[in-house]
Design an enzyme around this catalytic site. Structure first.
Site, PDB file in Angstrom:
ATOM      1  CB  CYS A 123       1.343  -9.321  -2.436  1.00 36.88           C
ATOM      2  SG  CYS A 123       2.739  -8.451  -1.720  1.00 36.88           S
ATOM      3  CB  ILE A 169       6.064  -5.128   4.022  1.00 34.73           C
ATOM      4  CG1 ILE A 169       4.668  -5.261   3.720  1.00 34.73           C
ATOM      5  CG2 ILE A 169       6.496  -5.162   5.536  1.00 34.73           C
ATOM      6  CD1 ILE A 169       3.956  -3.742   4.210  1.00 34.73           C
TER       7      ILE A 169
END
EC number: 6.3.5.4
Length: 640
Positions: free
Chosen positions: A2, A53
Site C-alpha cells: 500500500c 493481499i
C-alpha cells in the site's frame, strides 16, 4: 502492499485541510489502486491507498483498536502476525479482522515503542494514539518499505511512502540540499536519512520516530542492528544445511496470500534458490517470469529457462528492447529524486511483466550483500591484503603520488590501467571501498561543481556517509565491515528503492526471503571465509545448493541487469545527452561548471574516455530538475 500519507499538527489541534490530504493520497494511487481511506480529527489526518493481499474483505485502512483511540495506516506485510495475534488475544485484546494491520494497534497498546521488535516482515506505518497524544512512525529492519517525513515551519509534521506525497503540501519548501547533491554524484542515489530536499528526511531502516504533541521533534531511535556476532564453531556442512533450512522457512512464511503469487527468475543463484524453495513448498507449479535481451552479454534467459524446466514452473519470458530508453522521464517521476542506477529500466519492465500474472512476486534480493556476492568484495579483499603489507602513512605518500602522476588509460589493456589501483592503495579501508563504488570518483567529481556550489557544500564530502556507518559497525573484519556499510547504504538506498518504486508503479508486491531479518542476522555471524573464499562469493550458499541447483547456475560468471549506456551515448541518445547535460536546466541550476560538463560529453562521444556512468547520473539529474520545474504550483510548494 500500500501507500500511506499523513499530516499531524504538533503544536495544537488546528483543522487539517482535507483537500491537501486527499491530494497527498491521490498522488500515490499506483501504490494501492484497490481502495483508499482517510481519517481526520482535530490536528490529525491519516490517509491510505490499498493493494489488497490478505483479508480482502475486511482489511481496510485506516484501522482502529476497539475504542478507536488508536489508529494506524500501514504499508507492508507482517509475516508472523498469526503468532502475534494469538499472543495478543491471550493478553485480552479483541480482533475484528484477520489481517496483519490490526496486530500493529494492539502490539502498540501491549508493548509501546518496543512493538516493532516483535514484527517480522517489511513495513512502514504511522500510528496515532489519541489518549497519549502521540504519533509513532516505524520502518522495517532493512528498509524494504520507504517512509519520508518533513517538519514544516507551521509545526505540522507531514509524511508519506513517497517523496512526491510531501510535495503535494503547499507548506513544503523544495530547496535542494547541497550535501544530498554531493551524495548523489558519489553514490548514484541519496543514502538515508537525507533526501534531495533540505526540509525532508527518510526514516532510516530499523528506526522509529515517536513524538508527543507539544514536544519538540526528537531524533529517530534505532531498535535493531545487524550483529555480526560469531556463532559457535560449526562445519561447512552444518552451516550449509542450516542456511538452507532457514531460507526455506523464510520463504514459507512469505507464501501467504489471497491473490496470485509468483517469483522473479533471472537465472542467477539467489532467484533460482528462492524458486527452488517455493517449488518444494507448493503443490502447484510456481509462476515465474524473466526478461531476455537480444545482446548475449546481458541475456540470462537460457539459465532462467533451465531452472524453470528443472522445477516445472509456469514460466513466462519476454524480450526487452536493448534500446529501451523511452522510460527516462518516467523514472524521474517514479523516484522523486535523482537516481542513477540504470538497471531501473529492466527492473521496471520485469515488474510490468510479472504483474500480468501475479499480484505478489518473491525475489532473490539481498543475497549479494549478505553472502558477499558482489565482484567488488573480491577486489576490495585483494586490495586489503596489499594495504596490510604497508603502513597507511607510507601508502599515502608513495601510492598517492603514483595515483596523481600515472595517466588515465581506459583504452589500454587492463594490466596497464594502474591509476585506479594506485589511488585505492593510498587510502584506508573505508576510503578504498568508497573509491571503488563511487559513480564518479573524487578525481572526476571534484571539478563537477561551480565555485558557488562548492561554497554551499562547506567542505562536505560524501565519504562522510560511509565513515559514519563504519564508526558504529559491530565488526572490524574488512569484509564484514563493507558488507555492513552496504546493508546500511547501498541496499536500502539503491536496491530496495529500485524494487519498491518499480514494483509499486505496477501495483505489484515484492517479497524478499533472503532479507528476512533473523536470517540476515544469522548469516552475518558466519565466518567471512564461508562467504568469500578463493575469489568465490557466496561460497557456503553455493556449496549448500549443489544438490539442488545445476552447477552452471551456481558457478557461472555473474551478469545482472545492465543497459548499454556506452553505446547509447555515442549513438541513439547522442543528441539528447548533449541537449540535456549542456542545456539551460543544468546551467540555471547553478550547481555545475558547464565547461567541465562539456568536456565529459566530448571525451565520451569522441571515444577518448568512458564517462557513461557519470553522464547517466547527470542525465537523470537533469530529468529530475525538469520534472520538478514542470510540476503544478501546489507541488512547487507555492500557495494554491
Amino acid at each position: 502492499m500500500c501507500g500511506i500519507a499523513g499530516i499531524v499538527d504538533l503544536r495544537g489541534r488546528r483543522d487539517i485541510d482535507g483537500a491537501v490530504l486527499a491530494a497527498m493520497n491521490q498522488i500515490q494511487f499506483h501504490r494501492g489502486p484497490d481502495e483508499g481511506g482517510t481519517f481526520i480529527e482535530s490536528g490529525v489526518g491519516l490517509a491510505h491507498r490499498r493493494l489488497s493481499i490478505i483479508d480482502l474483505s475486511s482489511g481496510q485502512q485506516p484501522l482502529f483498536n476497539e475504542d478507536h483511540s488508536v489508529v494506524v495506516v500501514f504499508n507492508g506485510e507482517i509475516y508472523n502476525f498469526p503468532e502475534l495475534t494469538e499472543e495478543l488475544l491471550a493478553l485480552g485484546h479483541e480482533f475484528r479482522t484477520r489481517c496483519d494491520t490490526e496486530v500493529i494497534v494492539h502490539a502498540w497498546e501491549a508493548w509501546g515503542e518496543d512493538c516493532v521488535k516483535r514484527f517480522r516482515g517489511m513495513f512502514a506505518f504511522a500510528l496515532w494514539d489519541r489518549n497519549r497524544d502521540t504519533l509513532f512512525l516505524g520502518r522495517d529492519h532493512l528498509g524494504k518499505k520507504p517512509l519520508h517525513y518533513a517538519l514544516l515551519p507551521s509545526g505540522e509534521l507531514i509524511f508519506g511512502s513517497e517523496l512526491k506525497i510531501l510535495l503535494q503540501h503547499p507548506g513544503f519548501v523544495r530547496d535542494l540540499d547541497p550535501r544530498a547533491v554531493e551524495d548523489y554524484f558519489a553514490y548514484g542515489y541519496i543514502p538515508d536519512p537525507r533526501t534531495i530536499f533540505k526540509g525532508a528526511l527518510k526514516l532510516p531502516p530499523a528506526h522509529t520516530l515517536c513524538v508527543r504533541r507539544g514536544d519538540p521533534l526528537p531524533p529517530p531511535r534505532a531498535y535493531w542492528d545487524v550483529a555480526f556476532k560469531a556463532h559457535a564453531p560449526m562445519s561447512e556442512d552444518e552451516a550449509g544445511h542450516e542456511l538452507i533450512e532457514r531460507l526455506r522457512e523464510a520463504t514459507r512464511i512469505r507464501l501467504v496470500s489471497e491473490v496470485p503469487l509468483g517469483a522473479f527468475l533471472s537465472g542467477g543463484v539467489d532467484s533460482s534458490a528462492v524458486v527452488a524453495m517455493m517449488a518444494g513448498l507448493s503443490s502447484s507449479p510456481v509462476k515465474t517470469c524473466s526478461i531476455a535481451f537480444d545482446d548475449p552479454r546481458f541475456n540470462e534467459a537460457q539459465f532462467a529457462q533451465e531452472v524453470a524446466e528443472k522445477f516445472h514452473t509456469d514460466h513466462r519470458v519476454e524480450t526487452v528492447d536493448p534500446d529501451d530508453f523511452g522510460l527516462l522521464d518516467k523514472l524521474a517521476w517514479l523516484y522523486d529524486e535523482p537516481y542513477a542506477d540504470s538497471s531501473a529500466l529492466p527492473t521496471y519492465r520485469v515488474c510490468e511483466l510479472a504483474r500480468r500474472k501475479v499480484t505478489v512476486a518473491l525475489s532473490g534480493d539481498g543475497g549479494d550483500e549478505n553472502l558477499a556476492g558482489y565482484r567488488r568484495y573480491k577486489w576490495h579483499s585483494y586490495e586489503e591484503k596489499l594495504r596490510a603489507k604497508l603502513p597507511l602513512g607510507l601508502r599515502r605518500s608513495v601510492f598517492g603520488f603514483l595515483g596523481r602522476v600515472y595517466p588515465k588509460a581506459d583504452w589500454a589493456p587492463r594490466v596497464f590501467r594502474a591509476k585506479t589501483t594506485f589511488e585505492a592503495m593510498a587510502r584506508d579501508t573505508v576510503e578504498g571501498y568508497f573509491h571503488g563504488v563511487s559513480v564518479m570518483s573524487d578525481r572526476v567529481r571534484a571539478p563537477l561543481y561551480s565555485a558557488a556550489f562548492r561554497r554551499e557544500l562547506q567542505g562536505y564530502h560524501a565519504l562522510e556517509v560511509m565513515r559514519d556507518h563504519a564508526s558504529r559497525a559491530p565488526t572490524d573484519d574488512p569484509l564484514s565491515l563493507i558488507q555492513y556499510i552496504d546493508i546500511k547504504t547501498y541496499l536500502p538506498g539503491d536496491i530496495l528503492t529500485k524494487v519498491d518504486r518499480a514494483s509499486m508503479a505496477h501495483s505489484l508486491e515484492v517479497r524478499a526471503p533472503l532479507l528476512d531479518h533473523p536470517l540476515v542476522d544469522w548469516i552475518s555471524g558466519l565466518p567471512p571465509h564461508f562467504k568469500l573464499r578463493g575469489g568465490e562469493g557466496k561460497y557456503i550458499f553455493k556449496k549448500a545448493l549443489e544438490p539442488i541447483l545445476p552447477h552452471d547456475i551456481l558457478y557461472r560468471p555473474k551478469m545482472g541487469f545492465a543497459v548499454p549506456l556506452v553505446a547509447w551515448f555515442r549513438g541513439p541518445l547522442r543528441e539528447r545527452l548533449r541537449e540535456a547535460v549542456l542545456g539551460p536546466v543544468m546551467e540555471q541550476s547553478g550547481v555545475f561548471d558547464m565547461a567541465y560538463l562539456r568536456t565529459l560529453v566530448d571525451q565520451h562521444q569522441s571515444g577518448q574516455r568512458d564517462h557513461s556512468a557519470a553522464l547517466w547520473s547527470l542525465l537523470m539529474f537533469e530529468s529530475f530538475l525538469r520534472t520538478l520545474a514542470d510540476a503544478p504550483a501546489l507541488v512547487r510548494g507555492e500557495a494554491a
